[in-house]
Write an enzyme that holds these catalytic residues in place. Sequence first.
Site, PDB file in Angstrom:
ATOM      1  N   CYS A  99       0.791  -1.230   0.000  1.00  0.00           N
ATOM      2  CA  CYS A  99       0.000   0.000   0.000  1.00  0.00           C
ATOM      3  C   CYS A  99       0.825   1.282   0.000  1.00  0.00           C
ATOM      4  CB  CYS A  99      -0.932   0.015   1.209  1.00  0.00           C
ATOM      5  SG  CYS A  99      -2.080  -1.375   1.287  1.00  0.00           S
ATOM      6  N   HIS A 103      -0.231   6.573   2.719  1.00  0.00           N
ATOM      7  CA  HIS A 103      -0.364   5.297   3.433  1.00  0.00           C
ATOM      8  C   HIS A 103      -1.208   5.417   4.688  1.00  0.00           C
ATOM      9  CE1 HIS A 103       1.090   2.011   6.209  1.00  0.00           C
ATOM     10  NE2 HIS A 103       0.564   1.365   5.205  1.00  0.00           N
TER      11      HIS A 103
END
Length: 488
Positions: free
Chosen positions: A71, A130
Amino acid sequence: MMKNVLFVFIMSLVFSYKTKSQTPNILFIAVDDLSTNLGVYGNNIVQSPNLDKLASEGTAFANHFVQIPTCGASRASMLTGLRPKNRAQLKNNILELVATTKKEEETPESFIHHLRRHGYYTVGIGKISHSADGLVYGYNDKPSETFELPFSWDEFLFDSGKWKTGWNAFFAYANGENRQSMKNQVKPYEAGNVGDEGYPDGLTAKLALSSLKKLKDSSEPFFLGVGFFKPHLPFNAPKKYWDLYDRGSILISENPSIPKHVNLKSLHDSGEFNSYKLTDEIPNLENQISDDYAKKLTHAYYASISYVDYQIGLVLNELKALGLDKNTIVVIWGDHGWHLGHQQIWGKHSLFENALKSTLIIKNPKAKTSGNVLDNVVETVDLYPTLMKLANIEIPYDLDGESLDGLLNSEEVKHTNTAYSYFKDGISLRTERYRLTKYFRVEEPNIELYDHLKDPNETINIAQKKKDIVTKLMPLLEKGNTGLYQTQ
């Protein structure tokens, strides 16, 4: 004198209105772990009517690949328009390590920062970088006051609801608990007897609707970034979205086994998935899970997609109701794909197609064509130059991607049709036909080649059998190795 002053004032208002009306707004929606399991991409079981409708009004890219299948690092490449140049850029915390610890520099920290410098009013909601709520802190910590992208936002919003922090909300269960509070003694799925706002993505959609109402009256063009959590683990969604499916009709992976002629170092034991300790079965590279459990997990993943699809539909409908859709570019971007048992993996974190291919849908209201599903190979770093081109903003420094504006208009344009991805000591090159992956490791085989014309599920590594193709493609792969790995 007064007439002249009045004339100048009126003309300034006209100019301001004209400039705002000609400069497109941007609605950028990031969706965690969203693979290409959507109706528009040919999945006839998953129910994703809102995303499919948007694709019918814009362009869906069927071969979009991320730079890194995790991610934070994937989002860093998306935000900067750059492929990774060192090992730190493969980690989830790369933005925390870089962007939050330096002073503002001439080179912007993100394309959002660049838009802001050029007159855009920027609003973020949820997970764009993130961090689940834009702030830097650990999963089990109290939120800090440090923003992950300190120079990108005019406003950053998040409603953590009954979960109280962003990271708690990210791993939320319907009763207000989360993975951390339950010390991982949780299932990787849940069908909650709650409404849409009983999970965080419903609260995020609600914030997006209120933000659009405010932005409608803005004197500046806006960038609104909205980050939804699902279908990231845990696969939790209101029960009504589970009820959309007949589990018996759900198909499991066509390639559930470890590919032939590969080293197990290229794969992994589904560690993220197995951190949910109450999982019914434990998948790993020694044991496949049962077909029944594979269907249950796929059902859960699809329910999560349908849940977030509905939230996105609410946002898109509000955009239209406010009359903003005619001058707003809409982007739907999945930060990477997900193995639903493919190659005996449940998760991302690999250099196989299933982890690297994700959703990319772009609607440019000024485009000459719409409703196209393009097979061109594109990559996440293409988003930065594309948005700057559509917003008519110059980029006074080098990026690694190329603008997709010509493809959005169905123009005959020269496009490289290659994508580079990085992970697990490896570089993977995707061309129109082949995936070539080179691992910089001792364990062999460290070269893998898959022919997507004959083997779209990547079941057989043919590198030894097709050495001529490897030799031909290897120089192109090495172009993507800009100091990240030492050539062996």
